[in-house]
Design an enzyme around this catalytic site. Structure first.
Site, PDB file in Angstrom:
ATOM      1  N   LYS A 125      64.195  74.825  74.327  1.00  0.00           N
ATOM      2  CA  LYS A 125      63.721  74.163  72.718  1.00  0.00           C
ATOM      3  C   LYS A 125      63.095  73.016  73.382  1.00  0.00           C
ATOM      4  CE  LYS A 125      64.730  75.854  68.709  1.00  0.00           C
ATOM      5  NZ  LYS A 125      64.369  77.104  68.408  1.00  0.00           N
TER       6      LYS A 125
HETATM    7  P1  NAD Z   1      62.263  74.560  57.333  1.00  0.00           P
HETATM    8  O1  NAD Z   1      62.048  73.306  58.225  1.00  0.00           O
HETATM    9  O2  NAD Z   1      61.545  75.551  56.766  1.00  0.00           O
HETATM   10  O3  NAD Z   1      63.605  75.154  56.587  1.00  0.00           O
HETATM   11  C1  NAD Z   1      64.519  74.637  56.395  1.00  0.00           C
HETATM   12  C2  NAD Z   1      65.434  74.097  55.728  1.00  0.00           C
HETATM   13  O4  NAD Z   1      66.483  74.273  54.997  1.00  0.00           O
HETATM   14  C3  NAD Z   1      64.820  73.403  54.303  1.00  0.00           C
HETATM   15  O5  NAD Z   1      65.261  74.146  53.254  1.00  0.00           O
HETATM   16  C4  NAD Z   1      65.903  72.292  54.471  1.00  0.00           C
HETATM   17  O6  NAD Z   1      65.579  71.948  52.785  1.00  0.00           O
HETATM   18  C5  NAD Z   1      67.006  73.082  54.690  1.00  0.00           C
HETATM   19  N1  NAD Z   1      68.125  72.864  54.645  1.00  0.00           N
HETATM   20  C6  NAD Z   1      68.234  71.508  55.729  1.00  0.00           C
HETATM   21  N2  NAD Z   1      69.581  70.360  55.824  1.00  0.00           N
HETATM   22  C7  NAD Z   1      70.238  71.354  54.901  1.00  0.00           C
HETATM   23  C8  NAD Z   1      71.140  71.007  54.421  1.00  0.00           C
HETATM   24  N3  NAD Z   1      72.078  70.058  54.979  1.00  0.00           N
HETATM   25  N4  NAD Z   1      71.532  71.499  53.540  1.00  0.00           N
HETATM   26  C9  NAD Z   1      71.142  73.383  53.452  1.00  0.00           C
HETATM   27  N5  NAD Z   1      69.930  73.057  53.507  1.00  0.00           N
HETATM   28  C10 NAD Z   1      69.342  71.935  54.220  1.00  0.00           C
HETATM   29  O7  NAD Z   1      62.905  75.550  59.579  1.00  0.00           O
HETATM   30  P2  NAD Z   1      63.480  76.715  59.685  1.00  0.00           P
HETATM   31  O8  NAD Z   1      61.925  77.466  59.994  1.00  0.00           O
HETATM   32  O9  NAD Z   1      63.390  77.795  57.840  1.00  0.00           O
HETATM   33  O10 NAD Z   1      64.579  76.411  60.748  1.00  0.00           O
HETATM   34  C11 NAD Z   1      65.661  77.027  59.486  1.00  0.00           C
HETATM   35  C12 NAD Z   1      66.990  77.630  60.777  1.00  0.00           C
HETATM   36  O11 NAD Z   1      66.013  79.006  61.534  1.00  0.00           O
HETATM   37  C13 NAD Z   1      66.669  77.232  62.117  1.00  0.00           C
HETATM   38  O12 NAD Z   1      68.030  76.846  62.079  1.00  0.00           O
HETATM   39  C14 NAD Z   1      66.135  76.923  63.052  1.00  0.00           C
HETATM   40  O13 NAD Z   1      66.020  77.215  64.772  1.00  0.00           O
HETATM   41  C15 NAD Z   1      66.302  78.884  63.111  1.00  0.00           C
HETATM   42  N6  NAD Z   1      65.169  80.248  63.198  1.00  0.00           N
HETATM   43  C16 NAD Z   1      63.405  79.620  62.697  1.00  0.00           C
HETATM   44  C17 NAD Z   1      62.760  81.012  62.882  1.00  0.00           C
HETATM   45  C18 NAD Z   1      61.596  80.320  62.710  1.00  0.00           C
HETATM   46  O14 NAD Z   1      60.622  81.266  63.210  1.00  0.00           O
HETATM   47  N7  NAD Z   1      61.374  79.512  61.501  1.00  0.00           N
HETATM   48  C19 NAD Z   1      63.330  81.765  64.064  1.00  0.00           C
HETATM   49  C20 NAD Z   1      64.348  81.084  64.539  1.00  0.00           C
HETATM   50  C21 NAD Z   1      65.329  80.466  63.519  1.00  0.00           C
END
Ligand code: NAD
Length: 437
Positions: A125
């Protein structure tokens, strides 16, 4: 470009905070989860010690000239937890709260996630401590390329392959591919996954994590005899993961009654259309002020009378202070590490099925694997082929985990770790030891 506007349009200051368990440390959480499986499997001390710590931790300091003309320095990390079963694989996030401990935890979770789905990767990561929402596209490109140059010696198609995570997207991956290719003197798209289709990204990658979440939710629903139609859903986080799973559960007949993002939250007992909400977010930058909704915060969303809770923002969202307020039958972990171990025990005691992150959100890395394979071969598959292969892999892993649940009377998270740690440990035994001291 839609994904660019996600970063470019930022409404005022973030207002949503998440209270976490006191002294919450993601790497301690990740270590405890690993230790529980290691103890169950009674693995050898040399394997235990090598898997307890990351193989490599790199901290870099980079400087860019901001649009204002001021030179600013940023700290970034890349942590490789394991390369036992293949090149390390893991996303890069841009966040003011990023830390080495967080990267170490996320890297370890990637090792277990790739092992749960039997992908030929290890786990890694990366992160840069920055507030991407307050940076221009020009600044983000400079920052990304400087960071890539700083970590270029430890990444590569056969070493460590980054992907998008929080506040990074396909454009960020294109910049990494460009900086890496220039540094190495040849075009090398397979150094990152989650790229734009025009730069040899994979069909189906944009919504892959959401698709994978839906595949395992569907299996969980069958397992519990819990048809999805008319089930009430609440989602924390409406970014890449939250948006795509929202659309899929809506299509399956569920009713989404609440959604939050970093700026605020919305609630409507009669249901929220995620397609219209997505348009609203692309226009305004937040879920806030979506028509016909009341505002709601994270803790009130978590406590709603719902059937399915989907944390899709960040780690530590469900903790000992709010876990007992959860009414949902299923917690589907879209985010990495959203539930603390204390919260896990409360949920298990209350009969909530927690579908653990290392399985639930593995659709992203599974399609990333297929993107990497396609790039190495310069031969590309259709979206249907990608989704079919992802679905087969994830459903297989789901039922392998359920077999362990039934056999050993453990929760799904413990079972997923047992499956993953056992796979990595077995590979290590077969590879043998380097030093025999
Ligand atoms: P992103 O940046 O596209 O979206 C994150 C979302 O969470 C946004 O809407 C943001 O406003 C919201 N957020 C952040 N802090 C917050 C809070 N305190 N309260 C409420 N909402 C909040 O990120 P993503 O890619 O969707 O990733 C989200 C999660 O999923 C992370 O934990 C990431 O590690 C995990 N993840 C992502 C992927 C991927 O393919 N993008 C794959 C596996 C896991």
């Amino acid at each position: 470009m839609k994904e660019k506007s996600k970063i470019a349009i930022a409404p005022s200051a973030p207002s949503m905070t998440l209270k976490k368990d006191k002294e919450y440390d993601p790497f301690i959480e990740a270590t405890l989860q690993f230790e529980r499986a290691a103890a169950f499997l009674d693995i050898e001390p040399w394997i235990y010690q090598r898997l307890k710590h990351p193989e490599k931790e790199l901290t870099v300091h980079i400087a860019i000239t901001r649009d204002s003309g001021r030179v600013e320095s940023f700290t970034g990390y890349r942590v490789q937890h394991s390369t036992v079963r293949g090149p390390a694989k893991g996303g890069i996030r841009y966040s003011p709260d990023a830390s080495l401990s967080e990267c170490k935890a996320l890297a370890a979770w990637m090792t277990w996630k790739t092992a749960v789905c039997d992908l030929p990767f290890g786990g890694s990561k990366g992160a840069i401590i920055c507030d991407a929402l307050k940076m221009s596209e020009n600044e983000l490109e400079k920052l990304t390329k400087e960071y890539t140059y700083a970590i270029k010696d430890i990444i590569g198609p056969y070493k460590d392959i980054p992907a998008p995570d929080m506040f990074t997207n396909s454009q960020t991956m294109a910049w990494i591919a460009d900086a890496y290719s220039r540094a190495n003197g040849h075009f090398e798209p397979s150094v990152v996954t989650g790229k734009p289709i025009t730069l040899w990204g994979s069909q189906g990658r944009a919504g892959a994590t959401g698709s994978g979440l839906f595949f395992v939710l569907d299996e969980a629903a069958k397992h519990l005899n819990f048809p999805l139609v008319n089930k009430k859903v609440a989602i924390l986080g409406f970014g890449n993961v939250g948006t795509s799973i929202a659309k899929l559960v809506h299509k399956a007949g569920c009713k989404i009654i609440a959604v939050t993002d970093i700026f605020g939250g919305i609630y409507n007992e009669n249901g929220i259309d995620p397609f219209d909400l997505h348009q609203h977010v692309l226009t305004t930058g937040s879920v806030k002020h979506f028509s016909d909704t009341e505002s709601i915060d994270n803790d009130n969303l978590i406590a709603l009378p719902i059937d399915i809770l989907i944390p899709a923002a960040m780690e530590g969202q469900i903790h000992s202070g709010n876990a007992s307020t959860i009414n949902a039958r299923i917690v589907l972990e879209g985010a990495n590490g959203p539930t603390t171990m204390e919260a896990d025990e409360i949920l298990e005691h209350n009969g909530t099925l927690v579908v653990p992150d290392i399985l639930a959100n593995a659709g992203g890395v599974t399609v990333s694997y297929l993107e990497w394979v396609q790039d190495l071969q310069r031969y590309f598959l259709s979206e249907d082929e990608i989704l079919e292969r992802t679905s087969v892999k994830m459903k297989k892993s789901f039922w392998e985990i359920i077999d362990i649940v039934n056999k050993h009377k453990v929760c799904m998270r413990a079972a997923a770790y047992i499956l993953a740690v056992n796979r990595v440990a077995e590979s290590m035994r077969q590879l043998g030891r380097i030093g025999r001291n």
